[in-house]
Design an enzyme around this catalytic site. Structure first.
Site, short mmCIF file in Angstrom:
data_model
loop_
_atom_site.label_atom_id
_atom_site.label_comp_id
_atom_site.label_asym_id
_atom_site.label_seq_id
_atom_site.Cartn_x
_atom_site.Cartn_y
_atom_site.Cartn_z
N MET A 1 -7.98 7.85 9.93
CA MET A 1 -8.54 8.45 8.71
C MET A 1 -9.49 9.60 9.07
O MET A 1 -10.59 9.69 8.54
CB MET A 1 -9.28 7.39 7.88
CG MET A 1 -8.33 6.35 7.32
SD MET A 1 -9.16 5.04 6.42
CE MET A 1 -9.51 3.87 7.71
N LYS B 1 -3.61 3.48 -3.54
CA LYS B 1 -4.53 4.31 -4.33
C LYS B 1 -3.79 5.07 -5.44
O LYS B 1 -4.33 5.35 -6.48
CB LYS B 1 -5.25 5.31 -3.44
CG LYS B 1 -6.05 4.66 -2.34
CD LYS B 1 -7.38 4.10 -2.85
CE LYS B 1 -8.14 3.40 -1.76
NZ LYS B 1 -7.53 2.17 -1.24
N ASP C 1 0.84 -1.20 0.00
CA ASP C 1 0.00 0.00 0.00
C ASP C 1 0.87 1.25 0.00
O ASP C 1 2.05 1.20 0.29
CB ASP C 1 -0.88 0.01 1.26
CG ASP C 1 -1.97 -1.04 1.19
OD1 ASP C 1 -2.30 -1.46 0.07
OD2 ASP C 1 -2.47 -1.44 2.26
N1 SAH Z 1 -3.88 -0.82 9.36
C1 SAH Z 1 -3.44 0.51 9.70
C2 SAH Z 1 -4.52 1.54 9.50
C3 SAH Z 1 -4.92 1.69 8.07
S1 SAH Z 1 -6.04 2.98 7.82
C4 SAH Z 1 -2.90 0.52 11.13
O1 SAH Z 1 -3.06 -0.47 11.85
O2 SAH Z 1 -2.28 1.53 11.52
C5 SAH Z 1 -4.97 4.29 7.37
C6 SAH Z 1 -4.89 5.29 8.50
O3 SAH Z 1 -4.02 4.83 9.48
C7 SAH Z 1 -4.37 6.66 8.11
O4 SAH Z 1 -5.36 7.43 7.50
C8 SAH Z 1 -3.99 7.19 9.46
O5 SAH Z 1 -5.12 7.59 10.17
C9 SAH Z 1 -3.45 5.95 10.14
N2 SAH Z 1 -1.98 5.85 10.03
C10 SAH Z 1 -1.28 4.93 9.36
N3 SAH Z 1 0.05 5.11 9.52
C11 SAH Z 1 0.18 6.18 10.33
C12 SAH Z 1 1.30 6.86 10.89
N4 SAH Z 1 2.56 6.47 10.65
N5 SAH Z 1 1.06 7.94 11.69
C13 SAH Z 1 -0.21 8.33 11.95
N6 SAH Z 1 -1.28 7.73 11.45
C14 SAH Z 1 -1.10 6.65 10.65
#
Ligand code: SAH
Length: 475
Positions: free
Chosen positions: A404, A289, A267
């Site tokens: 998100m 995306k 991703d």
């Molecule tokens: N599976 C992922 C979440 C996927 S949804 C997890 O467990 O973290 C994608 C969202 O995850 C982003 O929009 C943001 O809100 C959050 N996210 C992912 N990586 C991040 C990071 N390094 N710092 C802050 N938010 C993060």
């Protein structure tokens, strides 16, 4: 050298080997006489190694220490409570002495008897050294620095320990027994080599599954009639938690899985450092995306995954954070299962955990947060979801982590305050948690929207709400 390792006629001549400080060889000590002189703990450790290798071990020590005494009674171990004598060495293959022993005299006697000598901590009297060992017997890795830096050797051993799954021992043992079955088939050199290549691929793809009778049967069947066996027998998908960004936050299992993959589907949020952990030859496909195709929908990703695994590939499906948190994992798992394909999941560090670590703020605190809730503030239609549990979100004794949520934050925050959560409740936005350019915006429910607009974050963000974050350490 076994038959399948022998160079084939007509193959390129091997390149010259660079100079070697020592010649690494593996000595079969089982049933052979090994002599240890001296009663120290260092001598006991060498004795332990020789005993583990099944040697006919004789230890000579006037005053054996506790570690040596503990070896008494082990099969193959004889302790003699006296000093060593020259005739003790006759018939020995290896002779080891500790620092209490006169090394020149010991070495002279051992050499006269035809044994190789190791004088512990006295390099100049050593014919051979013990390496640092990674034991997956019968698979054994030994590391030597030729005595230059044993502690460095041990540190490297730890690295290799983490890279070699414990299950490799079972695969190597299986190889020992399956070798006879293969021999009975009297195959050509090429067919035997193919067998071992397929064996290695299975072991690398499924290191911690014990090799089964079905593996043996499948490999032998393939060796006899390679074309009749389905090409997809090996295919599998591994949904891997890539963590929040910093490759150091990958699990050891994730690294191993990445190193076994033929194809990596990843991703947008997956960092380059994480991708670098994959095998160099692995094919990498960005299905985020913004990658692969202008818009790579979930259905297309799922279809691609099923197609690749169905074609026999080991596919690493890398998802940011933890695959089981807002990762659409269920759709991919169900599609693979419907197609009768193998799938497994390796968890990762989710963004909420990384953000809390960045803030040095616990997500739960006995007096402040009785409940921890993860929500996404992004509905299928794009706006704020209308089925959120507002009472739960307004609970002053809860910690809430919003994934998100930047786009819909003004509406979310306004509604939570309307539902009764106080405006001075701590609220912290963490952008790019664990990345080198990680940022935190520390405020309250009443101020966080304006602060976020001013900060204009461009990377992924989580919003943390609750009194547990009142001590957020970074601003
Ligand atoms: N599976 C992922 C979440 C996927 S949804 C997890 O467990 O973290 C994608 C969202 O995850 C982003 O929009 C943001 O809100 C959050 N996210 C992912 N990586 C991040 C990071 N390094 N710092 C802050 N938010 C993060």
């Amino acid at each position: 050298m076994s038959a399948n390792e022998r160079r084939r006629p007509g193959a390129e001549p091997a390149r010259r080997m660079d100079a070697l400080a020592t010649l690494p060889v593996f000595v079969r000590a089982s049933g052979r006489r090994v002599v240890v002189a001296g009663g120290s703990d260092a001598a006991a450790w060498k004795a332990e190694l020789a005993a583990a290798a099944g040697a006919d071990l004789h230890v000579f020590a006037q005053a054996p220490g506790a570690a040596l005494a503990a070896l008494a009674g082990r099969p193959g171990v004889t302790l003699h409570a006296r000093d060593w004598r020259s005739d003790d060495l006759s018939g020995a293959v290896l002779a080891i002495c500790d620092e209490t022993i006169d090394a020149p005299a010991f070495r002279a006697a051992a050499r006269a008897a035809g044994a190789l000598v190791n004088a512990i901590d006295r390099q100049e009297f050593c014919d051979f050294q013990f390496g640092s060992i990674v034991n997956r017997s019968p698979l054994v890795v030994a590391i030597s620095t030729d005595g230059a830096a044993p502690v460095f050797g041990q540190a490297i051993r730890m690295r290799i320990e983490t890279l070699l799954p414990a299950g490799f021992a079972a695969w190597a043992r299986a190889a020992q027994t399956w070798r006879a079955d293969l021999k009975a088939l009297a195959l050509t050199f090429r067919a035997r080599r193919d067998f071992w290549e397929r064996f290695a691929a299975r072991a690398l793809a499924r290191p911690n599954d014990a090799p089964q009778e079905s593996d043996r049967a499948a490999l032998l069947a393939q060796a006899q009639a390679p074309e009749t066996v389905a090409a997809n027998a090996r295919g599998r998908a591994i949904l891997i938690g890539a963590g929040p960004g910093d490759p150091e936050l990958l699990t050891l299992r994730a690294v191993r899985a990445l190193q076994s993959a033929d194809v990596v589907l990843y991703d947008d949020l997956v960092s380059q450092g994480v991708l670098d952990m994959a095998r160099r030859e692995a094919q990498r496909l960005n299905v985020g995306k913004r990658g692969y195709k202008p818009s790579c929908g979930q259905d297309e990703i799922t279809a691609l995954l099923v197609e690749l695994v169905g074609a026999g590939k080991v596919v690493a499906r890398l998802k940011g954070g933890d695959p089981m948190v807002f990762g659409r994992a269920t759709e991919e798992i169900e599609a693979l299962q419907r197609a009768g394909l193998a799938v497994e999941v390796t968890p990762g560090v989710t963004a909420a955990s990384a953000a809390a670590s960045a803030l040095l703020a616990s997500l739960t605190e006995r007096d402040k947060a009785r409940r921890l809730q993860f929500i996404t503030a992004h509905s299928r239609a794009g706006g704020l979801p209308d089925d959120l549990n507002w009472r739960a979100l307004a609970d002053p004794k809860a910690s809430t982590v919003v994934y998100m949520g930047v786009h819909t934050m003004p509406a979310l925050v306004e509604r939570i305050m309307q539902e009764g959560l106080a405006g001075d409740t701590p609220a912290v936005l963490v952008e790019r948690a664990s990345w080198p350019d990680e940022r935190a915006v520390v405020g309250t429910l009443a101020t966080i929207v304006a602060q976020t607009q001013a900060a204009a974050p461009a990377g992924p963000c989580v919003l943390l709400i609750g009194s547990a974050f009142s001590h957020a350490a970074r601003g």
